[in-house]
Design a protein around this motif. Structure first.
Motif, short mmCIF file in Angstrom:
data_model
loop_
_atom_site.label_atom_id
_atom_site.label_comp_id
_atom_site.label_asym_id
_atom_site.label_seq_id
_atom_site.Cartn_x
_atom_site.Cartn_y
_atom_site.Cartn_z
N SER A 143 0.82 -1.22 0.00
CA SER A 143 0.00 0.00 0.00
C SER A 143 0.85 1.26 0.00
O SER A 143 0.37 2.35 -0.34
N GLY A 144 2.10 1.12 0.44
CA GLY A 144 2.98 2.28 0.54
C GLY A 144 2.84 3.06 1.83
O GLY A 144 3.47 4.10 1.99
N LEU A 145 2.05 2.51 2.78
CA LEU A 145 1.86 3.21 4.06
C LEU A 145 2.92 2.76 5.05
O LEU A 145 2.98 1.59 5.42
N PHE A 146 3.75 3.71 5.48
CA PHE A 146 4.79 3.38 6.45
C PHE A 146 4.25 3.42 7.88
O PHE A 146 4.49 2.50 8.67
N ALA A 147 3.54 4.46 8.23
CA ALA A 147 3.00 4.61 9.58
C ALA A 147 1.69 5.38 9.52
O ALA A 147 1.47 6.19 8.62
N ASP A 148 0.83 5.12 10.48
CA ASP A 148 -0.48 5.76 10.56
C ASP A 148 -0.33 7.17 11.14
O ASP A 148 -0.04 7.31 12.33
N PRO A 149 -0.54 8.22 10.34
CA PRO A 149 -0.38 9.58 10.86
C PRO A 149 -1.29 9.90 12.03
O PRO A 149 -0.95 10.75 12.87
N GLY A 150 -2.43 9.23 12.13
CA GLY A 150 -3.35 9.46 13.24
C GLY A 150 -2.87 8.92 14.56
O GLY A 150 -3.44 9.23 15.61
N LYS A 151 -1.80 8.11 14.51
CA LYS A 151 -1.26 7.52 15.73
C LYS A 151 0.13 8.05 16.08
O LYS A 151 0.81 7.50 16.94
N VAL A 152 0.55 9.11 15.42
CA VAL A 152 1.82 9.75 15.72
C VAL A 152 1.52 11.20 16.07
O VAL A 152 0.92 11.93 15.28
N HIS A 153 1.93 11.62 17.27
CA HIS A 153 1.44 12.88 17.83
C HIS A 153 2.59 13.87 18.09
O HIS A 153 3.64 13.50 18.59
N ARG A 154 2.33 15.12 17.78
CA ARG A 154 3.29 16.21 17.98
C ARG A 154 3.19 16.72 19.42
O ARG A 154 2.12 16.75 20.02
N LEU A 155 4.33 17.13 19.95
CA LEU A 155 4.40 17.66 21.32
C LEU A 155 4.61 19.17 21.28
O LEU A 155 5.46 19.67 20.53
N GLU A 156 3.84 19.88 22.09
CA GLU A 156 4.06 21.31 22.34
C GLU A 156 4.08 21.50 23.85
O GLU A 156 3.05 21.32 24.51
N TYR A 157 5.24 21.86 24.39
CA TYR A 157 5.37 21.98 25.84
C TYR A 157 6.09 23.27 26.18
O TYR A 157 7.14 23.58 25.62
N GLN A 158 5.55 24.01 27.13
CA GLN A 158 6.19 25.21 27.64
C GLN A 158 6.07 25.22 29.15
O GLN A 158 4.98 25.27 29.70
N GLY A 159 7.22 25.15 29.85
CA GLY A 159 7.23 25.20 31.30
C GLY A 159 8.06 26.36 31.79
O GLY A 159 8.51 27.22 31.01
N LYS A 160 8.30 26.39 33.09
CA LYS A 160 9.13 27.45 33.67
C LYS A 160 10.59 27.28 33.29
O LYS A 160 11.30 28.26 33.02
N TYR A 161 11.07 26.04 33.24
CA TYR A 161 12.47 25.77 32.99
C TYR A 161 12.74 25.24 31.58
O TYR A 161 13.82 25.44 31.04
N LEU A 162 11.79 24.51 31.02
CA LEU A 162 12.02 23.78 29.79
C LEU A 162 10.88 23.99 28.79
O LEU A 162 9.74 24.24 29.17
N LYS A 163 11.23 23.82 27.52
CA LYS A 163 10.21 23.80 26.49
C LYS A 163 10.61 22.80 25.42
O LYS A 163 11.81 22.50 25.25
N SER A 164 9.64 22.29 24.71
CA SER A 164 9.91 21.34 23.64
C SER A 164 8.79 21.40 22.62
O SER A 164 7.61 21.45 22.99
N SER A 165 9.16 21.41 21.36
CA SER A 165 8.17 21.47 20.29
C SER A 165 8.63 20.59 19.16
O SER A 165 9.70 20.79 18.59
N GLY A 166 7.86 19.55 18.87
CA GLY A 166 8.25 18.67 17.79
C GLY A 166 7.59 17.31 17.89
O GLY A 166 6.77 17.06 18.77
N THR A 167 7.95 16.44 16.97
CA THR A 167 7.39 15.09 16.92
C THR A 167 8.50 14.09 17.22
O THR A 167 9.56 14.13 16.60
N PHE A 168 8.24 13.22 18.16
CA PHE A 168 9.24 12.24 18.60
C PHE A 168 9.54 11.26 17.48
O PHE A 168 8.68 10.98 16.63
N THR A 169 10.75 10.71 17.48
CA THR A 169 11.23 9.93 16.32
C THR A 169 11.41 8.45 16.58
O THR A 169 11.89 7.74 15.69
N VAL A 170 11.06 7.96 17.78
CA VAL A 170 11.27 6.54 18.08
C VAL A 170 9.93 5.91 18.46
O VAL A 170 9.28 6.36 19.41
N PRO A 171 9.50 4.88 17.76
CA PRO A 171 8.21 4.23 18.09
C PRO A 171 8.24 3.57 19.46
O PRO A 171 9.28 3.43 20.10
#
Length: 447
Positions: free
Chosen positions: A184-212
């Motif tokens: 089918s050519g489908l590598f991974a289900d986009p509906g099951k891979v989620h992007r992170l947006e985090y903003q705290g007092k000390y740390l922030k992170s924005s992106g999509t994790f790369t390890v299943p």
């Protein structure tokens, strides 16, 4: 029947937790080779240990005297190779043994730690664990490009944010997200891979994790904080905890308190194992074990204890004579392992001296060593386990690999005969062998 957890306490360095260990005539000296760690791992696996765990610091203990020459000359924990690499070497030489390593929330980045340990968990077939530390001293800070170490409670506040990001990364891929369907050519289900947006007092992170997701969901989380703030952190995040109780009665009280705090947070206390330190010195007979202990005691040097105290408490103990009392200001300025400082102050009943710190902490020497035959050491472990002071033991070595060889030869069979310890592994993953479920996405969030 409830059974013990057994953890092998390791260092990816020239000695064990005892700085004197390299001096032991039976200690192996090839500690920079894969073969060294694989031999130890195979001994632990033969003894059905659930986990081998690598402690770590990001600096040699050269705060003492402000000069590395003395600790280098005496081999006081001065060789520290990367523990994750050592853990991988051990993992490739074993099949069932769980492998854990330390990484600091103060000096690393959450994405990096999440990716590294999730990758290791894949490479080891679901046997990985991460020991969460906030680090302890200015030498570590300076090695990592900082001026001084963060204030004690602030570094735990930062660590809470760090854990939220790491767990969110590990939740980034759902089970079944990978499809890898060439037709089918489908590598991974986009509906099951989620992007992170985090903003705290000390740390922030924005992106999509790369390890299943890994075979056990994600690595097991270890923690060993012993201050009040550290215990709160453990109750919130840990799946297995390492402790060092001063005696059985204190152990029972603190064990009960920690389990109660876990329950108060809405977590299942039965899914948190609490494992206390054990220094077994064991032989065929008690007399032989006592001879072994005498040799071990003879290897200790005062520089071991003073260097390790300076490291742990972020204070140069060479500034004081042995019997000179610390001022209140000096004690307050010890910003490292505050639970250690507080214990010495409580037992001394006054402003303690350097000698008080050496005698109470026994830094650099086996603390509360269990010396005896296999039956006698097993009796001691059984009492702590059945009296409700712990769920298992972090077995620390006086030299490698001899301590573990003796334990597996003399103590493990005795524990197995009593039904207190497993006769075989439960499954292929660390979670299976610790009796932990595969975590569901978002299960780390408190209600």
């Amino acid at each position: 029947m409830r059974q013990m957890v057994l953890v092998g306490f390791l260092q990816a360095q020239n000695c064990t937790t005892l700085a004197s260990a390299w001096r032991h005539p039976d200690a192996h000296s090839d500690f920079t080779t894969a073969a060294y760690y694989q031999r130890i791992g195979q001994v632990l696996e033969a003894g059905k240990f659930q986990l081998a765990f690598f402690d770590d610091r990001l600096a040699m203990p050269d705060i003492y005297g402000g000069n590395p020459a003395e600790v280098v000359a005496n081999g006081v924990r001065v060789v520290k190779i990367d523990p994750v690499a050592a853990m991988m070497a051990m993992g490739f030489g074993t099949r069932y043994l769980g492998l854990g390593s330390t990484a600091s929330t103060t000096y690393y980045e959450p994405f990096d730690v999440a990716r590294r340990f999730q990758t290791v968990d894949h490479m080891l077939g679901g046997r990985a664990a991460w020991n969460v530390v906030t680090s302890v001293n200015d030498a570590e800070a300076q090695n990592m490009g900082r001026i001084e170490h963060m204030e004690h409670d602030a570094r735990y506040d930062r660590a809470d944010e760090f854990m939220e990001i790491v767990h969110s990364c590990w939740d980034g891929w759902e089970d079944g997200a990978l499809v890898v369907d060439k037709k089918s050519g489908l590598f991974a289900d986009p509906g099951k891979v989620h992007r992170l947006e985090y903003q705290g007092k000390y740390l922030k992170s924005s992106g999509t994790f790369t390890v299943p997701r890994s075979p056990q969901g994600h690595p097991v989380v270890i923690q060993a904080g012993s201050s009040n703030r550290g215990k709160t952190f453990s109750a919130r995040w840990a799946e297995t905890v390492f402790v060092a109780y001063e005696d059985l009665e204190a152990g029972k009280r603190q064990y009960t308190d920690l389990k109660a705090e876990v329950a108060r947070l809405g977590r299942d206390p039965d899914r948190l194992s609490v494992n206390t330190i054990a220094y077994p010195v064991v032989a065929e007979t008690k007399a032989e074990a006592e001879d072994k202990m005498a040799l071990i005691d003879s290897l200790y040097k005062e520089v071991d204890g003073l260097s390790l105290l300076s490291e742990a408490l972020n204070y140069d103990f060479k500034k004081k004579s042995l019997d000179e009392a610390f001022s209140a200001e000096e004690l307050e300025g010890m910003s490292g392992m505050q639970a250690m400082r507080d214990r010495v102050m409580r037992i001394a009943g006054r402003n303690p001296t350097v000698r008080d710190f050496l005698e109470v902490t026994r830094r650099g020497r086996p603390r509360e060593a269990g010396v005896g035959s296999g039956k006698e050491v097993a009796d001691r472990l059984e009492q702590w386990f059945t009296d409700g002071a712990c769920d298992g033991f972090v077995v620390a070595g006086t030299h490698m690999p001899g301590t573990f060889e003796d334990f597996v030869r003399f103590v493990t069979p005795e524990l197995q005969r009593r039904g207190l310890f497993r006769s075989d592994y439960t499954g292929a993953t660390l979670r299976e062998n610790l009796g932990l479920p595969v975590p569901k996405r978002g299960s780390w969030r408190l209600a």
